[in-house]
Design a protein around this motif. Sequence first.
Motif, mmCIF file in Angstrom:
data_model
loop_
_atom_site.group_PDB
_atom_site.id
_atom_site.type_symbol
_atom_site.label_atom_id
_atom_site.label_comp_id
_atom_site.label_asym_id
_atom_site.label_seq_id
_atom_site.Cartn_x
_atom_site.Cartn_y
_atom_site.Cartn_z
ATOM 1 N N PHE A 34 19.899 -35.433 5.527
ATOM 2 C CA PHE A 34 20.361 -34.664 4.379
ATOM 3 C C PHE A 34 19.180 -34.273 3.499
ATOM 4 O O PHE A 34 18.222 -35.028 3.361
ATOM 5 C CB PHE A 34 21.368 -35.480 3.551
ATOM 6 N N GLU A 101 26.600 -45.841 8.055
ATOM 7 C CA GLU A 101 26.233 -44.596 7.383
ATOM 8 C C GLU A 101 25.459 -44.802 6.092
ATOM 9 O O GLU A 101 25.386 -43.915 5.242
ATOM 10 C CB GLU A 101 27.475 -43.730 7.115
ATOM 11 N N GLN A 103 22.593 -44.484 3.784
ATOM 12 C CA GLN A 103 21.517 -43.499 3.731
ATOM 13 C C GLN A 103 20.239 -44.138 3.202
ATOM 14 O O GLN A 103 20.250 -44.866 2.214
ATOM 15 C CB GLN A 103 21.906 -42.331 2.835
ATOM 16 N N TYR B 32 32.962 -46.527 2.284
ATOM 17 C CA TYR B 32 32.168 -47.668 1.849
ATOM 18 C C TYR B 32 31.582 -47.361 0.471
ATOM 19 O O TYR B 32 31.416 -46.209 0.090
ATOM 20 C CB TYR B 32 31.033 -47.936 2.838
ATOM 21 N N THR B 34 28.328 -47.830 -1.929
ATOM 22 C CA THR B 34 26.892 -48.086 -1.818
ATOM 23 C C THR B 34 26.231 -47.860 -3.172
ATOM 24 O O THR B 34 26.577 -46.924 -3.887
ATOM 25 C CB THR B 34 26.257 -47.150 -0.776
ATOM 26 N N TYR B 36 22.465 -47.476 -5.254
ATOM 27 C CA TYR B 36 21.053 -47.169 -5.125
ATOM 28 C C TYR B 36 20.369 -47.314 -6.474
ATOM 29 O O TYR B 36 20.985 -47.170 -7.526
ATOM 30 C CB TYR B 36 20.847 -45.731 -4.629
ATOM 31 N N PRO B 44 15.693 -42.467 -4.071
ATOM 32 C CA PRO B 44 16.574 -43.618 -4.310
ATOM 33 C C PRO B 44 16.315 -44.736 -3.301
ATOM 34 O O PRO B 44 16.047 -44.474 -2.127
ATOM 35 C CB PRO B 44 17.982 -43.036 -4.135
ATOM 36 N N PHE B 46 17.929 -48.133 -1.508
ATOM 37 C CA PHE B 46 19.184 -48.825 -1.203
ATOM 38 C C PHE B 46 19.177 -50.219 -1.823
ATOM 39 O O PHE B 46 18.203 -50.968 -1.699
ATOM 40 C CB PHE B 46 19.351 -48.924 0.311
ATOM 41 N N GLN B 49 25.578 -52.528 -0.148
ATOM 42 C CA GLN B 49 26.752 -51.783 0.297
ATOM 43 C C GLN B 49 27.875 -52.752 0.609
ATOM 44 O O GLN B 49 27.626 -53.861 1.105
ATOM 45 C CB GLN B 49 26.428 -50.966 1.550
ATOM 46 N N TYR B 87 22.765 -45.615 -9.126
ATOM 47 C CA TYR B 87 23.812 -44.724 -8.651
ATOM 48 C C TYR B 87 24.810 -45.476 -7.785
ATOM 49 O O TYR B 87 24.430 -46.256 -6.900
ATOM 50 C CB TYR B 87 23.225 -43.591 -7.817
ATOM 51 N N VAL B 91 30.716 -43.535 0.409
ATOM 52 C CA VAL B 91 30.263 -42.938 1.655
ATOM 53 C C VAL B 91 31.341 -43.095 2.713
ATOM 54 O O VAL B 91 31.836 -44.195 2.936
ATOM 55 C CB VAL B 91 28.964 -43.612 2.141
ATOM 56 N N ASN B 95 31.549 -39.420 8.281
ATOM 57 C CA ASN B 95 30.961 -38.189 7.760
ATOM 58 C C ASN B 95 29.440 -38.253 7.796
ATOM 59 O O ASN B 95 28.788 -37.569 7.024
ATOM 60 C CB ASN B 95 31.464 -37.967 6.324
ATOM 61 N N ALA B 96 28.916 -39.116 8.636
ATOM 62 C CA ALA B 96 27.468 -39.246 8.830
ATOM 63 C C ALA B 96 26.742 -39.631 7.553
ATOM 64 O O ALA B 96 25.548 -39.454 7.449
ATOM 65 C CB ALA B 96 26.879 -37.962 9.394
ATOM 66 N N GLY B 97 27.455 -40.152 6.603
ATOM 67 C CA GLY B 97 26.797 -40.590 5.381
ATOM 68 C C GLY B 97 26.764 -39.556 4.284
ATOM 69 O O GLY B 97 26.160 -39.777 3.234
ATOM 70 N N LYS B 98 27.392 -38.420 4.490
ATOM 71 C CA LYS B 98 27.397 -37.392 3.446
ATOM 72 C C LYS B 98 28.092 -37.930 2.200
ATOM 73 O O LYS B 98 29.184 -38.479 2.284
ATOM 74 C CB LYS B 98 28.119 -36.145 3.933
ATOM 75 N N SER B 99 27.454 -37.781 1.074
ATOM 76 C CA SER B 99 28.027 -38.307 -0.147
ATOM 77 C C SER B 99 27.558 -37.473 -1.327
ATOM 78 O O SER B 99 26.613 -36.701 -1.215
ATOM 79 C CB SER B 99 27.646 -39.775 -0.336
ATOM 80 N N PHE B 101 26.284 -37.537 -5.273
ATOM 81 C CA PHE B 101 25.755 -38.366 -6.349
ATOM 82 C C PHE B 101 26.417 -37.998 -7.667
ATOM 83 O O PHE B 101 26.553 -36.826 -8.001
ATOM 84 C CB PHE B 101 24.245 -38.157 -6.484
ATOM 85 N N GLY B 102 26.819 -39.021 -8.410
ATOM 86 C CA GLY B 102 27.270 -38.819 -9.772
ATOM 87 C C GLY B 102 26.076 -38.827 -10.703
ATOM 88 O O GLY B 102 24.926 -38.674 -10.268
#
Lengths: 114, 111
Positions: A34, A101, A103, B32, B34, B36, B44, B46, B49, B87, B91, B95-99, B101-102
């Motif tokens: 991404f 997943e 990231q 899930y 997560t 950061y 960011p 990690f 999680q 943050y 996730v 969806n391959a980790g697409k997320s 951010f707020g």
Amino acid sequence: GAVVSQHPSRVICKSGTSVKIECRSLDFQATTMFWYRQFPKQSLMLMATSNEGSKATYEQGVEKDKFLINHASLTLSTLTVTSAHPEDSSFYICSAGGFQETQYFGPGTRLLVL
Amino acid sequence: LAKTTQPISMDSYEGQEVNITCSHNNIATNDYITWYQQFPSQGPRFIIQGYKTKVTNEVASLFIPADRKSSTLSLPRVSLSDTAVYYCLVVRNTNAGKSTFGDGTTLTVKP
């Protein structure tokens, strides 16, 4: 943990030129990466999803012809900012996925367009 | 993807425990949670999680109630170097980790 690198860490270019930013997953393979952009004092904004061996998918409002993404291998994705303008100056960050997943993010690339 | 809401900022003192709560009312079954940490001009990092109940690692704990509509990141005995933006992300594992951010929570630790 998983390591993601970016190159260059900082770049200054003249308006109208193109800049390429590399994102590498160093110890794992990533079929999906991404790309994010972050302006000062703001949160990260997802620009696009880079898919290995296929076209990237872009978020609404992101010009695909301006931000070219290539994901030629399982460890490398590149973002090219074409015909850069001062308003493209920002902090560009990539990420790649791991277990469940999660990231893992690169250190970011600071782009300054003069 | 579920939207997250966090306090904009928090202040603490060295040695205190800090708890940052995030709400994610629309979390889905296969999502899930997560967390950061981000320092200025860095990507960011990690932290932790989890899916439900409690998760603990060497740097933090994550508490998730049964309804999973919120989560709390707990940082034990913070130091000045914990001053950063935190943050909370939801996730989706399909969806391959697409997320998304707020706005994150800016934590300031004072001496």
